[in-house]
Motif scaffolding. Structure first.
Motif, PDB file in Angstrom:
ATOM      1  N   ILE A 215       6.871   7.009  -3.103  1.00  0.00           N
ATOM      2  CA  ILE A 215       7.629   7.671  -4.167  1.00  0.00           C
ATOM      3  C   ILE A 215       8.302   6.646  -5.063  1.00  0.00           C
ATOM      4  CG2 ILE A 215       9.615   9.161  -4.622  1.00  0.00           C
ATOM      5  CD1 ILE A 215       8.796  10.767  -2.127  1.00  0.00           C
ATOM      6  N   ASP A 216       8.981   5.664  -4.450  1.00  0.00           N
ATOM      7  CA  ASP A 216       9.639   4.621  -5.248  1.00  0.00           C
ATOM      8  C   ASP A 216       8.627   3.803  -6.040  1.00  0.00           C
ATOM      9  OD1 ASP A 216      12.292   5.146  -4.638  1.00  0.00           O
ATOM     10  OD2 ASP A 216      12.193   4.044  -2.771  1.00  0.00           O
ATOM     11  N   THR A 217       7.475   3.551  -5.443  1.00  0.00           N
ATOM     12  CA  THR A 217       6.436   2.775  -6.124  1.00  0.00           C
ATOM     13  C   THR A 217       5.954   3.493  -7.375  1.00  0.00           C
ATOM     14  OG1 THR A 217       5.705   1.780  -4.032  1.00  0.00           O
ATOM     15  CG2 THR A 217       4.145   1.736  -5.866  1.00  0.00           C
ATOM     16  N   VAL A 218       5.724   4.804  -7.265  1.00  0.00           N
ATOM     17  CA  VAL A 218       5.248   5.581  -8.413  1.00  0.00           C
ATOM     18  C   VAL A 218       6.328   5.665  -9.491  1.00  0.00           C
ATOM     19  CG1 VAL A 218       4.508   7.867  -9.187  1.00  0.00           C
ATOM     20  CG2 VAL A 218       3.585   6.898  -7.077  1.00  0.00           C
ATOM     21  N   LEU A 219       7.569   5.931  -9.097  1.00  0.00           N
ATOM     22  CA  LEU A 219       8.655   6.023 -10.076  1.00  0.00           C
ATOM     23  C   LEU A 219       8.819   4.710 -10.842  1.00  0.00           C
ATOM     24  CD1 LEU A 219      11.368   8.020  -8.082  1.00  0.00           C
ATOM     25  CD2 LEU A 219       9.855   8.864  -9.888  1.00  0.00           C
ATOM     26  N   THR A 220       8.715   3.595 -10.132  1.00  0.00           N
ATOM     27  CA  THR A 220       8.835   2.291 -10.790  1.00  0.00           C
ATOM     28  C   THR A 220       7.690   2.074 -11.777  1.00  0.00           C
ATOM     29  OG1 THR A 220       9.970   1.356  -8.876  1.00  0.00           O
ATOM     30  CG2 THR A 220       8.958  -0.201 -10.410  1.00  0.00           C
ATOM     31  N   SER A 221       6.467   2.442 -11.371  1.00  0.00           N
ATOM     32  CA  SER A 221       5.312   2.244 -12.252  1.00  0.00           C
ATOM     33  C   SER A 221       5.410   3.097 -13.511  1.00  0.00           C
ATOM     34  CB  SER A 221       4.014   2.560 -11.495  1.00  0.00           C
ATOM     35  OG  SER A 221       3.921   3.949 -11.215  1.00  0.00           O
ATOM     36  N   LEU A 222       6.065   4.257 -13.407  1.00  0.00           N
ATOM     37  CA  LEU A 222       6.224   5.153 -14.557  1.00  0.00           C
ATOM     38  C   LEU A 222       7.519   4.878 -15.319  1.00  0.00           C
ATOM     39  CD1 LEU A 222       5.090   8.542 -12.938  1.00  0.00           C
ATOM     40  CD2 LEU A 222       3.753   7.032 -14.420  1.00  0.00           C
ATOM     41  N   ARG A 223       8.318   3.916 -14.794  1.00  0.00           N
ATOM     42  CA  ARG A 223       9.624   3.587 -15.384  1.00  0.00           C
ATOM     43  C   ARG A 223      10.538   4.804 -15.434  1.00  0.00           C
ATOM     44  NH1 ARG A 223       7.981  -0.565 -20.354  1.00  0.00           N
ATOM     45  NH2 ARG A 223       6.908  -2.100 -19.032  1.00  0.00           N
ATOM     46  N   VAL A 224      10.472   5.585 -14.373  1.00  0.00           N
ATOM     47  CA  VAL A 224      11.344   6.743 -14.230  1.00  0.00           C
ATOM     48  C   VAL A 224      12.475   6.368 -13.277  1.00  0.00           C
ATOM     49  CG1 VAL A 224      11.540   9.109 -13.382  1.00  0.00           C
ATOM     50  CG2 VAL A 224       9.501   8.400 -14.660  1.00  0.00           C
ATOM     51  N   THR A 225      13.694   6.518 -13.723  1.00  0.00           N
ATOM     52  CA  THR A 225      14.844   6.245 -12.863  1.00  0.00           C
ATOM     53  C   THR A 225      15.488   7.564 -12.455  1.00  0.00           C
ATOM     54  OG1 THR A 225      16.294   6.028 -14.784  1.00  0.00           O
ATOM     55  CG2 THR A 225      15.300   4.002 -13.913  1.00  0.00           C
ATOM     56  N   ARG A 226      16.077   7.576 -11.269  1.00  0.00           N
ATOM     57  CA  ARG A 226      16.800   8.756 -10.808  1.00  0.00           C
ATOM     58  C   ARG A 226      18.192   8.323 -10.342  1.00  0.00           C
ATOM     59  NH1 ARG A 226      13.683  10.133  -5.035  1.00  0.00           N
ATOM     60  NH2 ARG A 226      13.459   7.953  -4.377  1.00  0.00           N
ATOM     61  N   THR A 227      19.121   9.240 -10.399  1.00  0.00           N
ATOM     62  CA  THR A 227      20.501   8.946 -10.011  1.00  0.00           C
ATOM     63  C   THR A 227      20.631   9.162  -8.504  1.00  0.00           C
ATOM     64  OG1 THR A 227      21.239   9.735 -12.174  1.00  0.00           O
ATOM     65  CG2 THR A 227      22.918   9.435 -10.469  1.00  0.00           C
ATOM     66  N   SER A 270       7.339  19.309  -8.193  1.00  0.00           N
ATOM     67  CA  SER A 270       7.806  18.090  -8.846  1.00  0.00           C
ATOM     68  C   SER A 270       7.248  18.001 -10.266  1.00  0.00           C
ATOM     69  CB  SER A 270       7.362  16.864  -8.053  1.00  0.00           C
ATOM     70  OG  SER A 270       7.573  15.687  -8.792  1.00  0.00           O
ATOM     71  N   PRO A 271       8.060  17.575 -11.224  1.00  0.00           N
ATOM     72  CA  PRO A 271       7.552  17.407 -12.593  1.00  0.00           C
ATOM     73  C   PRO A 271       6.729  16.126 -12.748  1.00  0.00           C
ATOM     74  CG  PRO A 271       9.833  16.705 -12.495  1.00  0.00           C
ATOM     75  CD  PRO A 271       9.505  17.259 -11.130  1.00  0.00           C
ATOM     76  N   ILE A 272       6.713  15.313 -11.727  1.00  0.00           N
ATOM     77  CA  ILE A 272       5.989  14.038 -11.762  1.00  0.00           C
ATOM     78  C   ILE A 272       4.698  14.197 -10.965  1.00  0.00           C
ATOM     79  CG2 ILE A 272       6.059  11.590 -11.099  1.00  0.00           C
ATOM     80  CD1 ILE A 272       9.146  11.833 -11.424  1.00  0.00           C
ATOM     81  N   ASP A 273       3.631  13.718 -11.528  1.00  0.00           N
ATOM     82  CA  ASP A 273       2.321  13.851 -10.880  1.00  0.00           C
ATOM     83  C   ASP A 273       2.151  12.748  -9.831  1.00  0.00           C
ATOM     84  OD1 ASP A 273      -0.194  14.730 -10.265  1.00  0.00           O
ATOM     85  OD2 ASP A 273      -1.169  13.722 -11.958  1.00  0.00           O
ATOM     86  N   PHE A 274       2.813  12.943  -8.692  1.00  0.00           N
ATOM     87  CA  PHE A 274       2.665  11.989  -7.604  1.00  0.00           C
ATOM     88  C   PHE A 274       1.275  12.125  -6.972  1.00  0.00           C
ATOM     89  CE2 PHE A 274       7.336  12.539  -7.543  1.00  0.00           C
ATOM     90  CZ  PHE A 274       7.739  11.205  -7.534  1.00  0.00           C
ATOM     91  N   PRO A 275       0.680  11.020  -6.544  1.00  0.00           N
ATOM     92  CA  PRO A 275      -0.557  11.143  -5.752  1.00  0.00           C
ATOM     93  C   PRO A 275      -0.201  11.727  -4.388  1.00  0.00           C
ATOM     94  CG  PRO A 275       0.192   8.867  -5.780  1.00  0.00           C
ATOM     95  CD  PRO A 275       1.082   9.615  -6.733  1.00  0.00           C
ATOM     96  N   PRO A 276      -1.180  12.234  -3.656  1.00  0.00           N
ATOM     97  CA  PRO A 276      -0.876  12.782  -2.326  1.00  0.00           C
ATOM     98  C   PRO A 276      -0.269  11.711  -1.421  1.00  0.00           C
ATOM     99  CG  PRO A 276      -3.108  13.361  -3.021  1.00  0.00           C
ATOM    100  CD  PRO A 276      -2.615  12.349  -3.996  1.00  0.00           C
ATOM    101  N   MET A 277       0.675  12.133  -0.594  1.00  0.00           N
ATOM    102  CA  MET A 277       1.230  11.239   0.423  1.00  0.00           C
ATOM    103  C   MET A 277       0.206  11.158   1.555  1.00  0.00           C
ATOM    104  SD  MET A 277       4.117   9.529   1.298  1.00  0.00           S
ATOM    105  CE  MET A 277       5.653  10.321   0.827  1.00  0.00           C
ATOM    106  N   ARG A 278      -0.307   9.981   1.774  1.00  0.00           N
ATOM    107  CA  ARG A 278      -1.393   9.813   2.751  1.00  0.00           C
ATOM    108  C   ARG A 278      -0.853   9.143   4.011  1.00  0.00           C
ATOM    109  NH1 ARG A 278      -6.331   7.435  -0.040  1.00  0.00           N
ATOM    110  NH2 ARG A 278      -6.575   9.616  -0.660  1.00  0.00           N
ATOM    111  N   PHE A 279      -1.005   9.811   5.143  1.00  0.00           N
ATOM    112  CA  PHE A 279      -0.555   9.269   6.418  1.00  0.00           C
ATOM    113  C   PHE A 279      -1.746   8.694   7.187  1.00  0.00           C
ATOM    114  CE2 PHE A 279       2.781  12.205   5.293  1.00  0.00           C
ATOM    115  CZ  PHE A 279       3.929  11.550   5.702  1.00  0.00           C
TER     116      PHE A 279
END
Length: 311
Positions: A215-227, A270-279
């Protein structure tokens, strides 16, 4: 199997003679145990003394007693014989219904509870006498070393880039959603990216010091910050912090659905198109061909396939 030391050779026969001599402290009794002649055992003892440059057994009034060097060598000799026997053994087929083996699985605490429950239920059905140990992974836990040393048999995780030094296979995939109080202003309606940015978030403490979470990796790549206003060391604590607050927790659908059934919570896409979480399940080469470990990995794989996001 033999090892040369200078002009002398140490083989499995001499190691066996040495161990029995140390137990019997008698050449004649050792000969009887090995169905050998006394002269043959005497020759073996002579060869052992030459290999180790020590008398090993000396005569006293009470009989033959080991030297300090012989006592120091004994555990090494037993371990060497045990290792050789293990190398030469043909492993029998594994029968889970009769096994009393202990299996150890390491996983983060955000693994979907329904998956863990499915694994435990099937494990109990198939191996009722075996024992299952579930070890929670933390940021300071070296799971690769634990796999290499045999302290864990399998590790389950969702690394963005799984370690390439181990064997691995995919267990399950899950989509990312937002979990919040049922009374949250964003509950019950579509969430926009602006809503996500402006919301107050609870986040988990990272469980790996070497890799960022997906999740953090995707947010960083999209330059999306959260509080991020609350950090929870335990992933399973986070849902209990949501009822009656303005907090949002971004997590997997299986995890969210489980706690939404226990607490007054709402699940929002989620409004963000995250890829599937793969375990993945990860294991060391030392256990790759062991029938009991193959059974365990197959059980985990089957349980993962039985879990569907829409279930």
């Amino acid at each position: 199997m033999s090892i040369r030391r200078g002009n002398e050779t140490l083989d499995t026969y001499l190691l066996k003679v040495f161990c029995i001599l140390m137990a019997e402290r008698s050449v004649s009794r050792t000969a009887l145990k090995l169905n050998q002649s006394q002269p043959a055992i005497s020759v073996a003892l002579k060869n052992l003394r030459a290999v180790f440059h020590d008398p090993l057994l000396v005569r006293e009034k009470s009989g033959m007693v080991p030297t300090s060097r012989a006592l120091a060598l004994l555990e090494h000799a037993k371990a060497a014989l045990g290792a050789i026997d293990s190398m030469l053994e043909v492993e029998e087929a594994f029968a889970p219904e009769h096994s009393r083996q202990v299996f150890r699985i390491g996983s983060p605490d955000y693994l979907a509870p329904v998956f863990a429950a499915t694994v435990v239920a099937r494990f109990r059905r198939e191996a009722p006498h075996a024992r299952l140990v579930l070890h929670a992974l933390g940021p300071d836990f070296d799971f690769e070393q634990s796999l290499a040393e045999g302290r864990l048999d399998v590790v389950i995780g969702n690394w963005p880039e799984p370690p390439d030094r181990m064997h691995l296979s995919v267990l399950l995939e899950d989509e990312i959603v937002c979990l919040m109080s049922a009374g949250h202003p964003l509950a019950g309606r579509p969430m926009s990216l602006e809503d996500f940015r402006a919301a107050m978030h609870v986040v988990p403490t990272p469980y790996s010091i070497s890799q960022r979470g997906m999740i953090d990796t995707v947010l960083t790549s999209l330059r999306v910050t959260r509080t991020e206003v609350v950090e929870a060391q335990s992933f399973m604590l986070a849902p209990y912090l949501l009822p009656g607050t303005d907090l949002i927790f971004t997590t997997t659908r299986h995890f969210a659905r489980y706690y939404a059934g226990l607490l007054s919570l709402a699940i929002v896409e989620s409004p963000i198109d995250f890829p599937p979480m793969r375990f993945y399940q990860l294991w060391h080469a030392r256990n790759h061909h062991a029938p009991s470990h193959q059974w365990l990995r197959r059980l985990l794989t089957d349980c993962g396939r039985s879990i569907h996001p829409a279930a």
